[in-house]
Design an enzyme around this catalytic site. Structure first.
Site, PDB file in Angstrom:
ATOM      1  N   PHE A 426       0.464  -1.043   0.230  1.00 42.07           N
ATOM      2  CA  PHE A 426      -0.274  -0.299   0.734  1.00 42.07           C
ATOM      3  C   PHE A 426       0.942   1.233  -0.044  1.00 42.07           C
ATOM      4  O   PHE A 426       2.394   1.428   0.661  1.00 42.07           O
ATOM      5  CB  PHE A 426      -0.976   0.031   1.283  1.00 42.07           C
ATOM      6  CG  PHE A 426      -2.310  -0.433   1.246  1.00 42.07           C
ATOM      7  CD1 PHE A 426      -2.640  -0.192  -0.224  1.00 42.07           C
ATOM      8  CD2 PHE A 426      -2.696  -0.644   2.084  1.00 42.07           C
ATOM      9  CE1 PHE A 426      -3.877  -0.597  -0.104  1.00 42.07           C
ATOM     10  CE2 PHE A 426      -4.524  -1.422   2.100  1.00 42.07           C
ATOM     11  CZ  PHE A 426      -4.627  -1.110   0.733  1.00 42.07           C
ATOM     12  N   GLU A 427       0.781   1.981  -0.321  1.00 40.90           N
ATOM     13  CA  GLU A 427       0.500   3.545  -0.982  1.00 40.90           C
ATOM     14  C   GLU A 427       2.699   3.504  -1.179  1.00 40.90           C
ATOM     15  O   GLU A 427       3.214   4.127  -0.543  1.00 40.90           O
ATOM     16  CB  GLU A 427       0.227   4.237   0.508  1.00 40.90           C
ATOM     17  CG  GLU A 427      -1.249   4.256   0.869  1.00 40.90           C
ATOM     18  CD  GLU A 427      -1.651   5.205   1.951  1.00 40.90           C
ATOM     19  OE1 GLU A 427      -0.746   5.785   2.118  1.00 40.90           O
ATOM     20  OE2 GLU A 427      -3.196   5.249   1.593  1.00 40.90           O
TER      21      GLU A 427
END
Length: 646
Positions: A426-427
């Site tokens: 994620f991210e």
């Protein structure tokens, strides 16, 4: 289309062009001090984080009042087992969170939000995420990277007045950047926004749109072609999900976070008013990266919650479970795991709270601190969850539902492991975070010597760069030889029963050693250093450990000064620092003693089929289909599964 082909609309981008796009998007200047940047340069600026910054009394009171309401809500209204079983957050839970104001935690009160600080926003995410990680993701994707944060930083006053009140109470938002063939290389972005009068016309497909299935408002990144009157480039837009031509084509399912509303969204001839453009044309990636500077702190918050829960379960289970005449916690093999979980949880909370408070104060540039917090927390939380599963043994591998069915406490240890796994992706995946942080960490070097190692620069430019570098290094290098970390009495204020001063002296000495290693590597590899991703990753991991050690010591002293479990905090900080120092020394050893060159040779062999014989003797259960789905622009051929919650 064959499995090996990609849509013809995909821009053809060279490696150099991709780097140039990423470089243009990053913040070019350092207008404020940065503790982590200084650390990578060999300068231990303890004054930037000690005494530990604290929230204002009014902000703390407002935050604590909301946390009390949120705790009551998650304890009485959230059924985590139901969310896991049905892979969906009940609408009534989402409605209840809206009524509570949880969707407006980071939105200013003048727009109907709660106006919480980053510190209390993260505490709220930790609390709700401990009840259901899927709810934590819902709230985080909405506020950390969805419509509220980009508008807060780059939106016009009119945009804020139009959209923020909706985001605070009624509307759910999502952030759409990734595409089926575009992950961490946005230079290949294919979604287009064609200017047409007072509108832009969007065409393209976005993948892994967290909240996208239920979102009312979207932040969409699209490429505007350069034309007369239009600068062009990747640009951010606020898009109404109910606009004609917007289709949510699929609700994706994952190994963990089963309740998240993540989908595939297609745009076909979607008209977006120019008034919905956020920032200028070409600013999209800069907006995304700037938003993530603080937006990434939501992931460490969820990791802190995971660590706390791991510690609670490990403590209770290891005291109750007996083997060979005593509780398993008293066996050293298990006890070392519990010690690791306790010490690491303390450090992760220290890192998260410190970075969050620094974000609130806005006195420091925290682009590196936020990235380090995300990187370090996601890796360490995964390890803690894995250790908890090991401590639980067979019960750790068994689902909570199965445990309950046969009469035992339904402990979802295996679910936590599945839920946490995505945090390393994620991210910004761990690998991308290594490169992003490394680029920022060596910024000072590239600023003075970058032209020396750039093959595209002329001899004259290289000569000027050489002169500038000579001046910089003549002043900088001598400062890496000696420092306060070599003086026994330095940082004596961190000695209260347990002595933490020695750990801070170690941080100071090691920061200088880290800077010397980086300089040596640049001298040795020059322009080839950017390809030494293994080396750069280890450099960043050492910096992350030093940042965590610093944060742990500063937090322990804060708690001691407040009379809040200070003695125990000093003990945990001491243990964490000792564990961290072992990891650091291993990383230093691997800077120069590793298999990186051999690994590259093996990879070439694997890709060329040299070792294909090694794959014999199995069957492949994978289904048929292309590796990457066709994302050719055009009208949707699928049912719209968009499900707004009202």
């Amino acid at each position: 289309m064959s499995a090996s082909t990609t849509p013809s609309s995909r821009p053809a981008v060279t490696e150099r062009e991709a780097r140039e796009v990423a470089e243009a998007a990053r913040e070019q200047h350092w207008r404020k001090p940065s503790f982590a940047k200084e650390l990578f340069l060999g300068r231990f600026r303890l004054d930037l984080i000690h005494p530990h910054p604290l929230p204002a009394d009014e902000a703390a009171q407002r935050g604590e009042e909301f946390l009390a309401k949120l705790r009551d809500f998650v304890e009485t209204k959230v059924d985590a087992a139901l969310i896991e079983r049905e892979a969906r957050i009940p609408d009534e839970v989402i409605d209840g969170l809206k009524e509570l104001g949880a969707f407006g935690m980071k939105i200013d009160t003048k727009y109907g939000g709660l106006g919480l600080t980053q510190v209390y926003y993260n505490k709220a995410l930790s609390l709700v995420g401990s009840a259901s990680p899927a709810i934590g993701v819902l709230l985080s994707a909405h506020q950390s990277i969805g419509v509220p944060q980009p508008l807060k930083l780059f939106g016009t006053q009119e945009q804020k007045e139009r959209f923020l009140p909706r985001c605070a109470r009624t509307d759910i938002s999502a952030f759409l950047l990734t595409e089926p063939d575009v992950g961490s290389d946005p230079a290949r972005l294919a979604t287009t926004a064609i200017p047409d009068g007072d509108d832009y016309v969007l065409d393209g497909v976005k993948l892994w749109t967290t909240n996208g299935v239920v979102a009312d408002l979207l932040v969409v990144m699209a490429r505007v072609p350069k034309s007369e009157g239009h600068k062009g480039g990747i640009t951010a837009f606020v898009v109404e999900t109910n606009s004609p031509g917007v289709t949510v084509e699929n609700r994706n399912a994952f190994m963990g976070l089963r309740g998240i509303e993540n989908g595939v969204t297609r745009f076909h001839q979607v008209r977006v008013p120019a008034a919905n453009r956020v920032g200028e044309e070409g600013q999209g990636l800069k907006i995304a990266l700037t938003t993530l500077n603080t937006g990434r702190l939501s992931l460490p918050a969820s990791c802190v919650a995971a660590g706390k829960w791991c510690l609670k379960i490990a403590r209770e289970w290891s005291a109750a479970r007996e083997q060979w005449g005593k509780p398993v916690a008293h066996h050293e093999a298990v006890g070392s795991k519990i010690s690791f979980i306790a010490a690491t949880t303390f450090a992760l909370e220290a890192v998260t709270d410190l970075a969050s408070q620094m974000a609130d104060e806005d006195r420091n540039d925290i682009r590196i601190e936020g990235a380090l917090a995300k990187l370090y927390a996601s890796e360490m939380a995964w390890t803690m969850a894995d250790e908890l599963v090991q401590i639980r043994g067979g019960r750790g591998f068994e689902t909570a539902e199965s445990l309950r069915a046969r009469g035992e406490r339904g402990v979802p240890a295996e679910q936590l492991l599945r839920d946490l796994r995505i945090n390393r992706i994620f991210e910004g995946s761990t690998e991308i975070m290594h490169l992003l942080i490394a680029r920022e960490a060596v910024d000072a070097h590239l600023s003075v010597a970058g032209d020396l190692i750039d093959p595209g620069k002329s001899l004259g430019e290289k000569a000027r760069a050489g002169a500038n570098a000579g001046v910089f290094y003549a002043k900088w290098l001598p400062k890496l030889v000696a420092g306060p970390g070599q003086l026994p009495a330095t940082y004596g204020e961190f000695k209260h029963g347990v002595d933490l001063s020695g750990h801070l002296r170690y941080v100071e000495r090691t920061a200088r050693k880290l800077a010397r290693s980086t300089f040596y590597a640049m001298s040795r590899w020059q322009g080839r250093m950017e390809s030494k991703q293994g080396f750069l990753g280890r450099i960043v991991d050492i910096g992350a450990e030093l940042f965590a050690m610093s944060a742990a010591c500063v937090r322990a002293e804060l708690l001691r000064s407040q009379g809040d479990h200070g003695r125990e905090a000093y003990q945990l900080a001491d243990v964490f620092c000792r564990q961290s120092r072992i990891r650091i020394e291993e990383l230093f050893n691997r800077l120069w003693t590793n298999t990186d060159d051999l690994d590259r040779k093996v990879v070439k062999g694997v890709l060329s089929g040299t070792y294909e014989w090694l794959e014999r003797g199995i069957v492949d259960p994978s289904g048929e289909g292309p590796w990457i789905a066709d994302a050719t622009p055009g009208p949707s051929q699928k049912e719209n599964v968009h499900r707004p919650i009202r």
